[in-house]
Enzyme design. Structure first.
Site, PDB file in Angstrom:
ATOM      1  N   LYS A 175      -6.033 -11.494  -5.068  1.00 54.94           N
ATOM      2  CA  LYS A 175      -7.158 -12.179  -4.504  1.00 54.94           C
ATOM      3  C   LYS A 175      -8.524 -11.251  -5.476  1.00 54.94           C
ATOM      4  CE  LYS A 175      -6.244  -9.001  -0.952  1.00 54.94           C
ATOM      5  NZ  LYS A 175      -6.093  -8.027   0.528  1.00 54.94           N
TER       6      LYS A 175
ATOM      7  N   LYS B  91       0.819  -1.105  -0.229  1.00 52.32           N
ATOM      8  CA  LYS B  91       0.418   0.156   0.134  1.00 52.32           C
ATOM      9  C   LYS B  91       0.619   1.164   0.285  1.00 52.32           C
ATOM     10  CE  LYS B  91      -4.904  -1.966   2.151  1.00 52.32           C
ATOM     11  NZ  LYS B  91      -4.570  -2.189   3.098  1.00 52.32           N
TER      12      LYS B  91
ATOM     13  N   LYS C  26     -11.308  -5.018  -2.797  1.00 55.92           N
ATOM     14  CA  LYS C  26     -12.352  -4.306  -2.388  1.00 55.92           C
ATOM     15  C   LYS C  26     -11.272  -3.030  -3.418  1.00 55.92           C
ATOM     16  CE  LYS C  26     -13.870  -4.576   2.410  1.00 55.92           C
ATOM     17  NZ  LYS C  26     -13.632  -3.869   3.465  1.00 55.92           N
TER      18      LYS C  26
HETATM   19  P1  TYM Z   1     -10.797  -6.566   5.502  1.00 53.16           P
HETATM   20  O1  TYM Z   1     -12.015  -5.699   5.888  1.00 53.16           O
HETATM   21  O2  TYM Z   1      -9.902  -6.362   4.109  1.00 53.16           O
HETATM   22  O3  TYM Z   1     -11.268  -8.159   4.817  1.00 53.16           O
HETATM   23  C1  TYM Z   1     -12.090  -9.071   5.649  1.00 53.16           C
HETATM   24  C2  TYM Z   1     -12.013 -10.578   5.799  1.00 53.16           C
HETATM   25  O4  TYM Z   1     -12.011 -11.103   4.344  1.00 53.16           O
HETATM   26  C3  TYM Z   1     -11.118 -11.892   4.605  1.00 53.16           C
HETATM   27  N1  TYM Z   1     -11.014 -11.731   3.328  1.00 53.16           N
HETATM   28  C4  TYM Z   1     -11.116 -12.514   2.117  1.00 53.16           C
HETATM   29  N2  TYM Z   1     -11.050 -14.065   1.847  1.00 53.16           N
HETATM   30  C5  TYM Z   1     -10.804 -14.527   0.916  1.00 53.16           C
HETATM   31  N3  TYM Z   1     -10.634 -14.077   0.166  1.00 53.16           N
HETATM   32  C6  TYM Z   1     -10.557 -13.403  -0.411  1.00 53.16           C
HETATM   33  N4  TYM Z   1     -10.608 -12.913  -1.526  1.00 53.16           N
HETATM   34  C7  TYM Z   1     -10.575 -12.141   0.965  1.00 53.16           C
HETATM   35  N5  TYM Z   1     -10.508 -11.009   1.104  1.00 53.16           N
HETATM   36  C8  TYM Z   1     -10.587 -10.348   2.283  1.00 53.16           C
HETATM   37  C9  TYM Z   1      -9.934 -10.972   4.974  1.00 53.16           C
HETATM   38  O5  TYM Z   1      -9.323 -12.099   5.245  1.00 53.16           O
HETATM   39  C10 TYM Z   1     -10.796 -10.723   6.394  1.00 53.16           C
HETATM   40  O6  TYM Z   1     -10.947 -11.551   7.159  1.00 53.16           O
HETATM   41  N6  TYM Z   1      -6.917  -6.198   9.199  1.00 53.16           N
HETATM   42  C11 TYM Z   1      -8.749  -6.748   8.936  1.00 53.16           C
HETATM   43  C12 TYM Z   1      -9.983  -6.283   9.714  1.00 53.16           C
HETATM   44  C13 TYM Z   1      -9.375  -6.347  10.806  1.00 53.16           C
HETATM   45  C14 TYM Z   1      -8.782  -7.981  11.977  1.00 53.16           C
HETATM   46  C15 TYM Z   1      -8.752  -7.769  13.293  1.00 53.16           C
HETATM   47  C16 TYM Z   1      -9.244  -9.149  11.558  1.00 53.16           C
HETATM   48  C17 TYM Z   1      -9.444  -5.035  11.727  1.00 53.16           C
HETATM   49  N7  TYM Z   1      -8.961  -6.158  13.437  1.00 53.16           N
HETATM   50  C18 TYM Z   1      -8.774  -8.243  13.957  1.00 53.16           C
HETATM   51  C19 TYM Z   1      -9.091 -10.117  12.026  1.00 53.16           C
HETATM   52  C20 TYM Z   1      -9.222  -9.463  13.601  1.00 53.16           C
HETATM   53  C21 TYM Z   1      -8.961  -6.381   7.792  1.00 53.16           C
HETATM   54  O7  TYM Z   1      -8.522  -5.465   6.946  1.00 53.16           O
HETATM   55  O8  TYM Z   1      -9.731  -7.156   6.768  1.00 53.16           O
END
Ligand code: TYM
Length: 333
Positions: free
Chosen positions: A196, A112, A199
């Site tokens: 992957k 990023k 968004k």
């Molecule tokens: P975020 O908001 O990007 O994504 C949310 C969840 O979706 C999963 N994910 C996917 N799984 C499979 N295939 C994909 N293409 C795909 N894209 C996204 C992500 O792995 C995630 O589980 N940093 C985290 C948010 C966060 C968090 C936490 C998660 C903040 N604090 C504490 C767990 C525990 C994030 O940006 O997820």
């Protein structure tokens, strides 16, 4: 019962199929035999500098999508991260335990920040994984269900927990385990099946947004990129497009990959796409209906979130107090 924590960023109007299969579906399955906390991580979303009105809207929509997907507020704690001030407080303590180089090695940060350049990269983006570790450690979390892209962040959380225990005594923090389901850990972009589903993809064509109109979803699946050859087999290395469609089908229909391969013998890619579209739309119809109910009743949604924040705060307060004591902060009396 083991404790679970997970969260998603409110950075889009709709979650996508990767979020749904990689995370939300697992969350719902796990709430039966775990004490679960599911959080809308609005503080994390600030790292992309969203428009304030848009962030507010998306925070509510994300919570409503947790509910629509089956998160049950009677069993699990559903809340908004900024409602529990302890997240930011523990993040400060942890940032004083995180090496500058260690944080700099996070691949999401490297990707990023490379895109945004040094001046466009905020300190918040750099410390993002430290805040994530705080989210997790704040609840003495045992298990964190996420997709594959969060594995390295989870590793940092584990290292920080172990470091706290080494420096301030055993029992200062619980060391969390990732819960990453192999088959759905990474759902791929339909147009670029080696990347992957994300968004922040350049084009929306390869993404299935859960709240998209059925017509749009059907069209995107029918125009998914497939592979050379014509056999329908699960072989990610050589047939990424077809394998992605099979993985999506299997996750939603509950049928095994071998079963699907057999049933598509002698059939073509077109048949597979038609069926995947049916399976996806069938799963999303009730999701969209429930979403409409929850966003249609903002007072009830706010009540659920307020109740969740109260229950989360009760746990967070105790854990933060323990950490503050251990690191040597004098507590007010
Ligand atoms: P975020 O908001 O990007 O994504 C949310 C969840 O979706 C999963 N994910 C996917 N799984 C499979 N295939 C994909 N293409 C795909 N894209 C996204 C992500 O792995 C995630 O589980 N940093 C985290 C948010 C966060 C968090 C936490 C998660 C903040 N604090 C504490 C767990 C525990 C994030 O940006 O997820």
């Amino acid at each position: 019962r083991p404790r679970i924590f997970s969260g998603m960023q409110p950075t889009s109007d709709s979650l996508h199929l990767g979020n749904y299969l990689g995370a939300l579906t697992q969350w719902v399955a796990l709430q039966d035999d775990h004490d679960a906390l599911y959080c809308v991580v609005d503080l994390h979303a600030l790292t992309v500098n969203p428009d304030p009105a848009v962030l507010r809207e998306r925070t509510r929509r994300t919570a409503a999508q947790y509910l629509a997907g089956g998160v049950d507020p009677a069993r699990s704690i559903l809340f908004v991260q900024s409602h529990v001030a302890e997240h930011a407080e523990l993040a400060w303590v942890l940032s004083c335990q995180t090496g500058f180089g260690e944080a700099g090695r996070m691949t999401q940060f490297k990707d990023k920040s490379a895109k945004q350049g040094a001046e466009g990269t905020t300190v918040g983006l750099f410390t993002y994984p430290v805040l994530m570790a705080a989210d997790i450690l704040l609840y003495d979390t045992h298990v964190v269900p996420v997709g594959e892209d969060q594995r390295q962040h989870l590793e940092l959380s584990r290292n920080l927990a172990q470091r706290l225990n080494a420096r301030f005594g055993a029992g200062t923090a619980v060391v969390p385990e990732p819960y990453i389901v192999k088959e759905t850990a990474k759902i791929y972009d339909l147009q670029e099946p080696t990347a992957k589903m994300s968004k922040s993809a350049v084009s929306p064509q390869g993404i299935i947004e859960l709240l998209d109109a059925p017509k749009v979803i059907g069209k995107r699946i029918r125009s998914a990129v497939t592979d050379a050859g014509r056999e329908i087999r699960y072989e990610p290395a050589t047939k990424p497009g077809v394998s992605n469609l099979l993985a999506i089908h299997s996750a939603l229909s509950g049928r095994s990959l071998t079963d699907l391969e057999e049933s598509y013998e002698g059939k073509g890619y077109g048949d597979l796409k038609v069926e995947v579209a049916e399976v996806v739309l069938e799963a999303l119809r009730p999701f969209q209906e429930r979403f409409a109910e929850y966003v249609g009743d903002p007072a009830e949604l706010d009540r659920v979130l307020a109740d969740g924040a109260d229950r989360a705060r009760a746990i967070a307060g105790t854990v933060l107090e323990r950490v503050y004591e251990r690191v040597g902060l004098v507590r007010p009396r």
